[in-house]
Design an enzyme around this catalytic site. Structure first.
Site, PDB file in Angstrom:
ATOM      1  N   SER A   1      -2.461-115.527 -41.716  1.00  0.00           N
ATOM      2  CA  SER A   1      -2.967-116.981 -41.243  1.00  0.00           C
ATOM      3  C   SER A   1      -1.795-117.248 -40.218  1.00  0.00           C
ATOM      4  CB  SER A   1      -3.002-118.023 -42.193  1.00  0.00           C
ATOM      5  OG  SER A   1      -3.094-119.421 -41.629  1.00  0.00           O
TER       6      SER A   1
ATOM      7  N   TYR B   1       0.822-122.236 -50.189  1.00  0.00           N
ATOM      8  CA  TYR B   1      -0.283-121.154 -49.744  1.00  0.00           C
ATOM      9  C   TYR B   1       0.326-120.391 -48.378  1.00  0.00           C
ATOM     10  CZ  TYR B   1      -4.099-119.520 -46.576  1.00  0.00           C
ATOM     11  OH  TYR B   1      -4.875-118.683 -45.807  1.00  0.00           O
TER      12      TYR B   1
ATOM     13  N   LYS C   1       1.290-116.188 -47.989  1.00  0.00           N
ATOM     14  CA  LYS C   1       0.654-115.421 -46.878  1.00  0.00           C
ATOM     15  C   LYS C   1       2.023-114.523 -46.257  1.00  0.00           C
ATOM     16  CE  LYS C   1      -3.535-115.962 -46.849  1.00  0.00           C
ATOM     17  NZ  LYS C   1      -4.430-114.818 -47.441  1.00  0.00           N
TER      18      LYS C   1
HETATM   19  P1  NAD Z   1     -13.016-117.687 -49.019  1.00  0.00           P
HETATM   20  O1  NAD Z   1     -12.734-118.548 -50.256  1.00  0.00           O
HETATM   21  O2  NAD Z   1     -14.521-117.850 -48.688  1.00  0.00           O
HETATM   22  O3  NAD Z   1     -13.306-116.094 -49.420  1.00  0.00           O
HETATM   23  C1  NAD Z   1     -12.027-115.524 -50.149  1.00  0.00           C
HETATM   24  C2  NAD Z   1     -12.959-114.778 -51.182  1.00  0.00           C
HETATM   25  O4  NAD Z   1     -12.104-114.130 -52.226  1.00  0.00           O
HETATM   26  C3  NAD Z   1     -13.759-115.767 -52.153  1.00  0.00           C
HETATM   27  O5  NAD Z   1     -15.102-115.111 -52.190  1.00  0.00           O
HETATM   28  C4  NAD Z   1     -13.180-115.750 -53.726  1.00  0.00           C
HETATM   29  O6  NAD Z   1     -14.125-115.745 -54.614  1.00  0.00           O
HETATM   30  C5  NAD Z   1     -12.310-114.062 -53.665  1.00  0.00           C
HETATM   31  N1  NAD Z   1     -11.358-114.248 -54.346  1.00  0.00           N
HETATM   32  C6  NAD Z   1     -10.354-114.914 -54.498  1.00  0.00           C
HETATM   33  N2  NAD Z   1      -9.523-114.839 -55.471  1.00  0.00           N
HETATM   34  C7  NAD Z   1      -9.882-113.457 -55.923  1.00  0.00           C
HETATM   35  C8  NAD Z   1      -9.321-112.571 -56.860  1.00  0.00           C
HETATM   36  N3  NAD Z   1      -8.014-112.936 -57.430  1.00  0.00           N
HETATM   37  N4  NAD Z   1     -10.130-111.569 -56.965  1.00  0.00           N
HETATM   38  C9  NAD Z   1     -10.946-111.358 -56.500  1.00  0.00           C
HETATM   39  N5  NAD Z   1     -11.686-112.211 -55.537  1.00  0.00           N
HETATM   40  C10 NAD Z   1     -11.084-113.259 -55.172  1.00  0.00           C
HETATM   41  O7  NAD Z   1     -12.006-117.812 -47.900  1.00  0.00           O
HETATM   42  P2  NAD Z   1     -12.210-117.170 -46.287  1.00  0.00           P
HETATM   43  O8  NAD Z   1     -12.366-118.384 -45.458  1.00  0.00           O
HETATM   44  O9  NAD Z   1     -13.246-116.406 -46.126  1.00  0.00           O
HETATM   45  O10 NAD Z   1     -10.788-116.481 -46.350  1.00  0.00           O
HETATM   46  C11 NAD Z   1     -10.727-115.208 -46.453  1.00  0.00           C
HETATM   47  C12 NAD Z   1      -9.108-114.891 -46.475  1.00  0.00           C
HETATM   48  O11 NAD Z   1      -8.577-115.253 -45.070  1.00  0.00           O
HETATM   49  C13 NAD Z   1      -8.058-115.532 -47.233  1.00  0.00           C
HETATM   50  O12 NAD Z   1      -7.148-114.669 -47.964  1.00  0.00           O
HETATM   51  C14 NAD Z   1      -7.667-116.912 -46.602  1.00  0.00           C
HETATM   52  O13 NAD Z   1      -6.377-117.104 -47.056  1.00  0.00           O
HETATM   53  C15 NAD Z   1      -7.458-116.078 -45.271  1.00  0.00           C
HETATM   54  N6  NAD Z   1      -7.687-117.078 -43.972  1.00  0.00           N
HETATM   55  C16 NAD Z   1      -8.678-117.938 -43.963  1.00  0.00           C
HETATM   56  C17 NAD Z   1      -8.610-119.065 -43.069  1.00  0.00           C
HETATM   57  C18 NAD Z   1      -9.685-119.959 -43.066  1.00  0.00           C
HETATM   58  O14 NAD Z   1      -9.490-120.952 -42.193  1.00  0.00           O
HETATM   59  N7  NAD Z   1     -10.864-119.934 -43.335  1.00  0.00           N
HETATM   60  C19 NAD Z   1      -7.510-119.151 -42.064  1.00  0.00           C
HETATM   61  C20 NAD Z   1      -6.397-117.908 -42.065  1.00  0.00           C
HETATM   62  C21 NAD Z   1      -6.468-117.176 -43.237  1.00  0.00           C
HETATM   63  C1  WQD Z   2      -8.056-129.129 -37.942  1.00  0.00           C
HETATM   64  C2  WQD Z   2      -7.754-130.463 -37.241  1.00  0.00           C
HETATM   65  C3  WQD Z   2      -6.709-131.968 -38.677  1.00  0.00           C
HETATM   66  C4  WQD Z   2     -10.165-132.378 -41.402  1.00  0.00           C
HETATM   67  C5  WQD Z   2      -5.838-125.426 -42.279  1.00  0.00           C
HETATM   68  C6  WQD Z   2      -4.664-124.612 -42.915  1.00  0.00           C
HETATM   69  C7  WQD Z   2      -4.591-123.435 -42.316  1.00  0.00           C
HETATM   70  C8  WQD Z   2      -5.709-122.251 -42.029  1.00  0.00           C
HETATM   71  C9  WQD Z   2      -6.669-123.070 -41.111  1.00  0.00           C
HETATM   72  C10 WQD Z   2      -5.839-120.885 -43.854  1.00  0.00           C
HETATM   73  C11 WQD Z   2      -6.464-130.954 -37.545  1.00  0.00           C
HETATM   74  C12 WQD Z   2      -8.180-132.568 -38.592  1.00  0.00           C
HETATM   75  C13 WQD Z   2      -9.243-132.253 -40.329  1.00  0.00           C
HETATM   76  C14 WQD Z   2     -10.718-133.903 -41.454  1.00  0.00           C
HETATM   77  C15 WQD Z   2      -9.519-134.417 -39.271  1.00  0.00           C
HETATM   78  N1  WQD Z   2      -6.134-122.013 -43.115  1.00  0.00           N
HETATM   79  N2  WQD Z   2      -8.912-132.948 -39.370  1.00  0.00           N
HETATM   80  N3  WQD Z   2     -10.310-134.700 -40.333  1.00  0.00           N
HETATM   81  O1  WQD Z   2      -4.934-128.050 -40.558  1.00  0.00           O
HETATM   82  O2  WQD Z   2      -5.344-126.511 -38.658  1.00  0.00           O
HETATM   83  O3  WQD Z   2      -5.465-125.338 -40.680  1.00  0.00           O
HETATM   84  O4  WQD Z   2      -6.907-124.454 -41.924  1.00  0.00           O
HETATM   85  O5  WQD Z   2      -4.996-120.127 -43.595  1.00  0.00           O
HETATM   86  O6  WQD Z   2      -3.433-122.568 -43.144  1.00  0.00           O
HETATM   87  O7  WQD Z   2      -3.510-125.580 -42.702  1.00  0.00           O
HETATM   88  O8  WQD Z   2      -7.340-126.800 -40.232  1.00  0.00           O
HETATM   89  O9  WQD Z   2      -9.721-127.693 -40.101  1.00  0.00           O
HETATM   90  O10 WQD Z   2      -7.979-128.717 -41.725  1.00  0.00           O
HETATM   91  O11 WQD Z   2      -7.804-129.308 -39.492  1.00  0.00           O
HETATM   92  O12 WQD Z   2      -9.060-135.134 -38.305  1.00  0.00           O
HETATM   93  O13 WQD Z   2     -11.387-134.327 -42.173  1.00  0.00           O
HETATM   94  O14 WQD Z   2      -8.654-131.415 -37.780  1.00  0.00           O
HETATM   95  O15 WQD Z   2      -5.874-133.214 -38.789  1.00  0.00           O
HETATM   96  O16 WQD Z   2      -5.862-131.600 -36.613  1.00  0.00           O
HETATM   97  P1  WQD Z   2      -5.500-126.809 -40.018  1.00  0.00           P
HETATM   98  P2  WQD Z   2      -8.271-128.162 -40.583  1.00  0.00           P
END
Ligand code: NAD
Ligand code: WQD
Length: 344
Positions: free
Chosen positions: A136, A160, A164
């Site tokens: 991330s 979190y 990572k």
């Molecule tokens: P998500 O929650 O939709 O998908 C994660 C999946 O992992 C889920 O289906 C959950 O049931 C499964 N899971 C969690 N713990 C588990 C375990 N111990 N064993 C087996 N399955 C397990 O989330 P996503 O948005 O698809 O994110 C996928 C990955 O990407 C995550 O590692 C997340 O941290 C990372 N990520 C997501 C974002 C985002 O904004 N969505 C941003 C950066 C990184």
């Molecule tokens: C985006 C913008 C908020 C909600 C988070 C995690 C990051 C990554 C992605 C996994 C910001 C604003 C949001 C709301 C708002 N996840 N906002 N009202 O904060 O960039 O990142 O998700 O790795 O680790 O921190 O994403 O979608 O929460 O926010 O005004 O109800 O929207 O302040 O500027 P963010 P976000």
């Protein structure tokens, strides 16, 4: 090629399964491939498996198998890797809510870090040495310069993010220990949107933490308004700026990273973003315009821990993976809205 997707029924995993099914035949030139989804369903539902199969179609060159299980179950993982003759792993499984991680750090480290160690133990036992990992942009902390390059110092500010970073470091050590390993850590910026079929997308349980699912729930009438967290940031309209990336572009980035990992050993960290910043109000206004809906907003205080601006330098993804994002904010807003409507 046989690929295991941990967390494969989740938001990004499900889109990647679809992208992989489309790209595998073309990339490797074989007739049959196997995608194995392993998920404990703590944040996704089993119905997603059939939706992925529907999108893939009966004539796909890929077979799809779902296994319900936890990545902390090393015995199960070892069986899966061995029985399914897995060649590579795309590791999505993890917990991802920043606020929850502050309240429950032990659960986050146990699930994310311990889960990854369990997966690595199983991979070592089965001689599987290729991984694409969901990292991330949060690992960069407060940006010291923009756009964020992969050489920017890393500093996570919550459990979190630290989970990572720890995982990235563990994977780096694994690659240093054995030159046959290949690991690509993909540092996602802000994934949004949904597949054009409307069958898969982001379905947070409870109140959404992230902006786009909150916007769609306001637009559909489930919530009265969007709280905009601060309009006094040093940005053009005062609201936070992020690099929103269409989840289908992101998914295709995984197919490119897997292709890279099959051909190159060593550890890499690569940004997946568009390189363009967009403010909260800009995203809201785009959503309203392209979908012809209203999203009432209310300006409230800044959210603790938020940064003002964050966007990617995308050069390394282009140079290394020959990948760049192709979809724009309109595509992101239209597909997110289509998915929200199809679910209600
Ligand atoms: P998500 O929650 O939709 O998908 C994660 C999946 O992992 C889920 O289906 C959950 O049931 C499964 N899971 C969690 N713990 C588990 C375990 N111990 N064993 C087996 N399955 C397990 O989330 P996503 O948005 O698809 O994110 C996928 C990955 O990407 C995550 O590692 C997340 O941290 C990372 N990520 C997501 C974002 C985002 O904004 N969505 C941003 C950066 C990184
Ligand atoms: C985006 C913008 C908020 C909600 C988070 C995690 C990051 C990554 C992605 C996994 C910001 C604003 C949001 C709301 C708002 N996840 N906002 N009202 O904060 O960039 O990142 O998700 O790795 O680790 O921190 O994403 O979608 O929460 O926010 O005004 O109800 O929207 O302040 O500027 P963010 P976000």
């Amino acid at each position: 090629m046989n690929v295991l997707l941990t967390g494969g029924t989740g938001y990004i995993g499900s889109h990647t399964a679809v992208a992989l099914a489309e790209s595998l035949g073309a990339l490797i030139g074989e007739k049959t491939h196997h995608i194995v989804l392993l998920d404990n369903l703590c944040n996704s539902e089993i119905a997603t498996v059939d939706r992925i199969k529907t999108i893939m179609g009966a004539n796909s060159a890929c077979a799809l198998t779902f296994i319900q299980g936890d990545i902390r179950d090393t015995t199960l993982l070892t069986q899966v890797l061995s029985n399914q003759q897995i060649d590579a792993v795309i590791h999505f499984a993890g917990l991802k809510a920043v606020g929850e991680s502050v309240a429950q750090p032990v659960e986050y480290y146990a699930n994310n870090v311990q889960g990854t160690i369990s997966l690595l133990q199983a991979m070592q036992a089965c001689n599987v040495k290729k991984m694409v990992f969901s990292s991330s942009a949060t690992v960069y902390g407060e940006p010291q310069q923009l756009p964020l390059t992969e050489t920017h110092p890393t500093l996570a500010t919550n459990p979190y993010g630290r989970s990572k970073l720890h995982i990235e470091e563990i994977l780096h050590d694994v690659c240093l220990s054995n030159p046959e390993w290949s690991v690509v850590c993909l540092r996602y910026f802000n994934p949004v949107g949904a597949h054009k079929s409307g069958l898969i997308g982001e379905r947070p349980s409870g109140t959404p933490n992230n902006l786009m699912p909150y916007i769609t729930q306001v637009a559909v009438g489930q919530r009265s308004h969007l709280n905009v967290f601060g309009n006094d940031y040093p940005t053009p309209d005062g609201t936070g700026v992020r690099d929103y990336i269409h989840v289908v572009d992101l998914a295709e980035g995984h197919a490119a990273a897997l292709n890279y990992a099959t051909k190159h050993a060593g550890w890499q960290a690569i940004n997946l973003g568009t390189g363009k910043g967009c403010s909260v109000l800009e995203l809201v206004h785009t959503f309203e315009t392209v979908n012809n809906v209203t999203v009432p907003v209310q300006i409230v205080n800044r959210r603790a821990g938020d940064i003002a601006v964050c966007y990617a330098n995308t050069q390394k993804a282009l140079n290394t993976l020959n990948w760049s994002a192709t979809k724009n904010l309109t595509d992101m807003c239209q597909s997110a809205w289509q998915f929200e409507q199809s679910m209600t």
